[in-house]
Design a protein around this motif. Structure first.
Motif, PDB file in Angstrom:
ATOM      1  N   GLN A 121     -34.815  14.507  14.289  1.00 49.91           N
ATOM      2  CA  GLN A 121     -33.776  14.457  13.890  1.00 49.91           C
ATOM      3  C   GLN A 121     -33.340  13.084  13.702  1.00 49.91           C
ATOM      4  N   ARG A 122     -34.056  12.284  13.824  1.00 50.75           N
ATOM      5  CA  ARG A 122     -33.849  10.780  13.960  1.00 50.75           C
ATOM      6  C   ARG A 122     -34.781  10.592  12.215  1.00 50.75           C
ATOM      7  N   SER A 175     -25.977  16.701  13.837  1.00 54.87           N
ATOM      8  CA  SER A 175     -25.591  16.233  12.439  1.00 54.87           C
ATOM      9  C   SER A 175     -24.168  16.681  12.053  1.00 54.87           C
ATOM     10  N   ASN A 206     -23.766   9.662  14.778  1.00 55.06           N
ATOM     11  CA  ASN A 206     -24.967   8.411  14.931  1.00 55.06           C
ATOM     12  C   ASN A 206     -25.774   9.629  15.222  1.00 55.06           C
ATOM     13  N   ASP A 207     -27.208   9.372  15.379  1.00 59.03           N
ATOM     14  CA  ASP A 207     -28.607  10.677  15.494  1.00 59.03           C
ATOM     15  C   ASP A 207     -28.168  11.032  17.013  1.00 59.03           C
ATOM     16  N   TYR A 210     -32.752  11.899   9.506  1.00 56.20           N
ATOM     17  CA  TYR A 210     -31.236  12.597  10.133  1.00 56.20           C
ATOM     18  C   TYR A 210     -29.772  12.042   8.446  1.00 56.20           C
ATOM     19  N   LYS A 211     -29.883  10.610   7.737  1.00 58.46           N
ATOM     20  CA  LYS A 211     -29.064  11.285   6.438  1.00 58.46           C
ATOM     21  C   LYS A 211     -29.470  12.943   5.952  1.00 58.46           C
ATOM     22  N   SER A 244     -30.464  15.287   6.838  1.00 56.75           N
ATOM     23  CA  SER A 244     -28.755  16.491   7.717  1.00 56.75           C
ATOM     24  C   SER A 244     -27.682  16.372   7.827  1.00 56.75           C
ATOM     25  N   VAL A 245     -27.020  15.341   8.037  1.00 49.23           N
ATOM     26  CA  VAL A 245     -25.585  15.056   7.757  1.00 49.23           C
ATOM     27  C   VAL A 245     -25.290  15.217   6.314  1.00 49.23           C
TER      28      VAL A 245
END
Length: 334
Positions: free
Chosen positions: A189-190, A118, A123-124, A193-194, A196-197
């Motif tokens: 994580q998917r 992340s 991308n995941d 994802y946003k 976490s990024v």
């Protein structure tokens, strides 16, 4: 079909029949039955949102270079650490673990690599591994997401600025991804994802220097934030572009991927690319162990600590046999 494509497909058919130690995953084996569609190529559709975002990122990263003299030594050291961690999230995580399943990782290690991934913001894990499996299955064809035969710029960054070729989407939907879907770390994580990024790629690199040693948020944002992020991106992209165009081919002279020392250094071990495309299931992506390969050093350390196991390798005999049969004559033993 061009003569070059015929040679490549013939070479991959030969490789599939090899008895080179561990059998490669089905997803790693080039599909020699695939044929590019005849006639004109579909029109290229530019994704202007991505063009604008990538342009802004690189302008910010360029400004980050001018901010470096204002950063403290601690902040520069922190930036290097963030570079290494985020790179591991791609090399040891999305690539060697989840795309090729070249070793097994414990739950704590998988969680760490997902967090690091992340931080890399490429991308995941699921999407990264999906595209990479398609890349190996249909390398240098219309079904390859970053087909290097379309030129350096396309293979490096251009593929992210346009809509995918229809064959990439079609073939990607037909590959096997049950292992990824069954991995709860990957799917968690998917799903998140946003956020976490936002936390790992931007907030944490910026906030840690500000909270722990009084660095300005401005420097924290542009140096360990944007500049570090852009450098990790480009180091990864060089594997798709430079390592498919420049270097020697000691293991298989019939394919584009090359051994490129600059890419090996910048991508912490991923530049042994002729070897990797010849033996994609080897966890080290090289026959030389930890030499110029920080990712392999990391995985070996995780094995020593009991956090990783069952690393797949290629026998010395298989390597020598392959070098003698298809190499370009440039192979050196060390």
């Amino acid at each position: 079909m061009s003569e070059t494509q015929t040679e490549v497909r013939s070479r991959h058919a030969e490789w599939r029949a090899d008895a080179d130690g561990d059998a490669p995953l089905a997803e790693d084996v080039f599909d020699d039955t695939y044929r590019e569609k005849e006639g004109p190529k579909p029109p290229m559709q530019i994704v202007w949102r991505n063009v604008i975002l990538m342009s802004l990122l690189h302008v910010g990263a360029a400004y980050g270079f001018f901010v470096i003299p204002s950063a403290t030594a601690m902040t520069l050291a922190w930036s290097l650490l963030c570079f290494f961690l985020s790179a591991l999230g791609v090399t040891a995580g999305a690539h060697r673990l989840w795309s090729h399943r070249s070793y097994k990782a414990s739950l704590p290690l998988r969680i760490f690599l997902a967090i690091a991934n992340s931080m890399a913001f490429q991308n995941d894990i699921f999407e990264w591994a999906r595209d990479h499996r398609v890349h190996h299955k249909y390398s240098e064809t219309d079904a390859d997401p970053h087909n290097a035969s379309r030129g350096f710029f396309f293979a490096h960054i251009g593929w992210l600025l346009v809509r995918k070729h229809p064959d990439v989407i079609e073939k990607g939907q037909k590959l096997e991804f049950s292992d990824l879907k069954e991995d709860k770390v990957v799917m968690f994580q998917r799903k998140y994802y946003k956020p976490s990024v936002l936390l790992m790629c931007f907030c944490m690199p910026m906030m840690v220097p500000w909270c722990l040693w009084g660095e300005s948020l401005w420097v924290g944002y542009f140096v360990p934030g944007l500049l570090r992020y852009a450098l990790v991106l480009n180091a990864t992209w060089l594997v798709n572009s430079a390592a498919h165009m420049w270097g020697n081919r000691p293991y298989d002279k019939n394919i584009n991927p090359r051994e490129n020392k600059f890419v090996t250094f910048s991508a912490i071990g991923e530049g042994f690319h002729n070897y990797h495309h010849t033996f994609p299931y080897d966890y080290a992506t090289s026959e030389f162990g930890c030499k110029l390969n920080l990712t392999t050093c990391f995985i070996d350390l995780m094995c020593f600590l009991g956090l990783a196991k069952e690393c797949k390798t290629v026998s010395r005999e298989a390597i020598v046999a392959r070098v003698q049969r298809t190499g370009d004559g440039s192979h050196r033993s060390g």
